[in-house]
Design a protein around this motif. Structure first.
Motif, PDB file in Angstrom:
ATOM      1  N   VAL A  62      31.595  34.288  40.889  1.00 18.85           N
ATOM      2  CA  VAL A  62      33.057  34.172  40.850  1.00 18.85           C
ATOM      3  C   VAL A  62      33.536  34.252  39.404  1.00 18.85           C
ATOM      4  N   PHE A  63      32.872  33.532  38.520  1.00 15.11           N
ATOM      5  CA  PHE A  63      33.292  33.566  37.119  1.00 15.11           C
ATOM      6  C   PHE A  63      33.056  34.941  36.498  1.00 15.11           C
ATOM      7  N   CYS A  64      31.999  35.616  36.897  1.00  9.12           N
ATOM      8  CA  CYS A  64      31.764  36.975  36.379  1.00  9.12           C
ATOM      9  C   CYS A  64      32.890  37.911  36.823  1.00  9.12           C
ATOM     10  N   ARG A  65      33.243  37.843  38.116  1.00  7.74           N
ATOM     11  CA  ARG A  65      34.337  38.697  38.609  1.00  7.74           C
ATOM     12  C   ARG A  65      35.656  38.318  37.946  1.00  7.74           C
ATOM     13  N   LEU A  66      35.843  37.029  37.715  1.00  6.45           N
ATOM     14  CA  LEU A  66      37.062  36.560  37.054  1.00  6.45           C
ATOM     15  C   LEU A  66      37.154  37.154  35.650  1.00  6.45           C
ATOM     16  N   TRP A  67      36.041  37.157  34.928  1.00  2.77           N
ATOM     17  CA  TRP A  67      36.049  37.704  33.574  1.00  2.77           C
ATOM     18  C   TRP A  67      36.269  39.217  33.608  1.00  2.77           C
ATOM     19  N   GLU A  68      35.608  39.891  34.552  1.00  4.94           N
ATOM     20  CA  GLU A  68      35.757  41.344  34.647  1.00  4.94           C
ATOM     21  C   GLU A  68      37.198  41.752  34.970  1.00  4.94           C
ATOM     22  N   ARG A  69      37.878  40.927  35.720  1.00  5.73           N
ATOM     23  CA  ARG A  69      39.240  41.263  36.158  1.00  5.73           C
ATOM     24  C   ARG A  69      40.302  40.434  35.422  1.00  5.73           C
ATOM     25  N   ARG A  70      39.949  39.900  34.303  1.00  5.25           N
ATOM     26  CA  ARG A  70      40.835  38.985  33.583  1.00  5.25           C
ATOM     27  C   ARG A  70      42.181  39.592  33.223  1.00  5.25           C
ATOM     28  N   THR A  71      42.240  40.896  33.052  1.00  7.33           N
ATOM     29  CA  THR A  71      43.507  41.514  32.661  1.00  7.33           C
ATOM     30  C   THR A  71      44.379  41.859  33.862  1.00  7.33           C
ATOM     31  N   SER A  72      43.825  41.746  35.051  1.00  9.93           N
ATOM     32  CA  SER A  72      44.622  42.105  36.231  1.00  9.93           C
ATOM     33  C   SER A  72      44.568  41.015  37.298  1.00  9.93           C
ATOM     34  N   LEU A  73      44.459  39.774  36.875  1.00 11.22           N
ATOM     35  CA  LEU A  73      44.417  38.677  37.846  1.00 11.22           C
ATOM     36  C   LEU A  73      45.771  38.533  38.528  1.00 11.22           C
ATOM     37  N   PRO A  74      45.768  38.183  39.819  1.00 14.60           N
ATOM     38  CA  PRO A  74      47.031  38.006  40.529  1.00 14.60           C
ATOM     39  C   PRO A  74      47.756  36.759  40.033  1.00 14.60           C
ATOM     40  N   ALA A  75      49.039  36.698  40.277  1.00 10.79           N
ATOM     41  CA  ALA A  75      49.819  35.518  39.908  1.00 10.79           C
ATOM     42  C   ALA A  75      49.314  34.344  40.725  1.00 10.79           C
ATOM     43  N   ALA A  76      49.142  33.185  40.083  1.00  7.91           N
ATOM     44  CA  ALA A  76      48.639  32.000  40.788  1.00  7.91           C
ATOM     45  C   ALA A  76      49.440  30.787  40.363  1.00  7.91           C
ATOM     46  N   ASN A  77      49.927  30.063  41.354  1.00  2.00           N
ATOM     47  CA  ASN A  77      50.648  28.827  41.056  1.00  2.00           C
ATOM     48  C   ASN A  77      49.679  27.737  40.635  1.00  2.00           C
ATOM     49  N   SER A  78      48.472  27.776  41.198  1.00  2.00           N
ATOM     50  CA  SER A  78      47.472  26.764  40.885  1.00  2.00           C
ATOM     51  C   SER A  78      46.145  27.443  40.576  1.00  2.00           C
ATOM     52  N   PRO A  79      45.782  27.526  39.309  1.00  2.00           N
ATOM     53  CA  PRO A  79      44.497  28.136  38.959  1.00  2.00           C
ATOM     54  C   PRO A  79      43.320  27.437  39.635  1.00  2.00           C
ATOM     55  N   LYS A  80      43.401  26.122  39.795  1.00  2.00           N
ATOM     56  CA  LYS A  80      42.338  25.368  40.446  1.00  2.00           C
ATOM     57  C   LYS A  80      42.189  25.836  41.896  1.00  2.00           C
ATOM     58  N   ALA A  81      43.300  25.932  42.600  1.00  2.00           N
ATOM     59  CA  ALA A  81      43.270  26.387  43.992  1.00  2.00           C
ATOM     60  C   ALA A  81      42.764  27.827  44.066  1.00  2.00           C
ATOM     61  N   TYR A  82      43.156  28.649  43.116  1.00  2.00           N
ATOM     62  CA  TYR A  82      42.711  30.035  43.082  1.00  2.00           C
ATOM     63  C   TYR A  82      41.190  30.092  42.935  1.00  2.00           C
ATOM     64  N   LEU A  83      40.649  29.303  42.004  1.00  3.81           N
ATOM     65  CA  LEU A  83      39.203  29.281  41.790  1.00  3.81           C
ATOM     66  C   LEU A  83      38.466  28.790  43.039  1.00  3.81           C
ATOM     67  N   TYR A  84      38.959  27.720  43.655  1.00  5.90           N
ATOM     68  CA  TYR A  84      38.315  27.207  44.868  1.00  5.90           C
ATOM     69  C   TYR A  84      38.393  28.231  46.001  1.00  5.90           C
ATOM     70  N   GLY A  85      39.497  28.938  46.075  1.00 10.42           N
ATOM     71  CA  GLY A  85      39.616  29.992  47.091  1.00 10.42           C
ATOM     72  C   GLY A  85      38.611  31.102  46.853  1.00 10.42           C
ATOM     73  N   CYS A  86      38.438  31.493  45.601  1.00  7.31           N
ATOM     74  CA  CYS A  86      37.449  32.526  45.264  1.00  7.31           C
ATOM     75  C   CYS A  86      36.035  32.067  45.621  1.00  7.31           C
TER      76      CYS A  86
END
Length: 186
Positions: A62-86
């Protein structure tokens, strides 16, 4: 593509700053996010996967994909919830793969066992036919009338004009020979 928005409810200032920094290629912010969130995400993944190594791999993926897509991450109201969802979706994918691998393994075992059983059945059938063909004429004829013709000993005796005791003796002889010759298969 929208960038991450952290103006929502429940966002810790640290998380929003870290994700914003990460979105602009800040490796230190990413490392901070990783070290802050890894433990909780790993525990969550472990609760789903029941395997420590697989949970660790899921979170790291998840963290690897997050880093790879860091410039095009979707809008998130809660980064914590986004990470748990991923992490949840990564674990579900792993569970699906596990199930698929288990099904494939069972299918392969069934096919190989089925093929081996078919080969053994063909060998048994051929050996059985050779043993029956090798019986003395009267013995073979009585055996065939009993087993393939469905006749009772009395009916065989009447049809062949011999005693029931002769039929019994010949059947006993045939069965004894079959048991001996087919012992490997029984």
């Amino acid at each position: 593509m929208s960038r991450i928005s952290f103006a929502g409810i429940g966002v810790t200032p640290l998380s929003s700053v870290l994700l914003q920094s990460m979105a602009i290629f800040n490796e230190q912010a990413f490392e901070k996010l990783f070290t802050d969130r890894f433990g909780g995400l790993h525990a969550y993944a472990f609760s789903l996967l029941k395997d420590d190594n697989e949970a660790e791999e899921a979170v790291q993926a998840v963290f690897c994909r997050l880093w790879e897509r860091r410039t095009s991450l979707p809008a998130a109201n809660s980064p914590k919830a986004y990470l748990y969802g991923c992490v949840y979706h990564a674990c579900v994918d792993r569970l699906r793969r596990r199930k698929l691998e288990r099904v494939r393994r069972i299918e392969n075992e069934t096919v190989s066992v089925g093929a081996a059983a078919k080969v053994e059945l063909v060998e048994l059938q051929a050996r059985f036919e050779r043993v029956v063909a090798g019986l003395p004429d009267q013995c073979r004829h009585i055996y065939q009338l009993s087993r393939f013709g469905g006749l009772r000993y009395r009916e065989i005796a009447e049809q062949l004009g011999i005693s029931i005791k002769t039929v019994e003796a010949q059947m006993s002889k045939a069965l004894k020979r079959l048991r001996k010759e087919l012992a490997d298969y029984l």
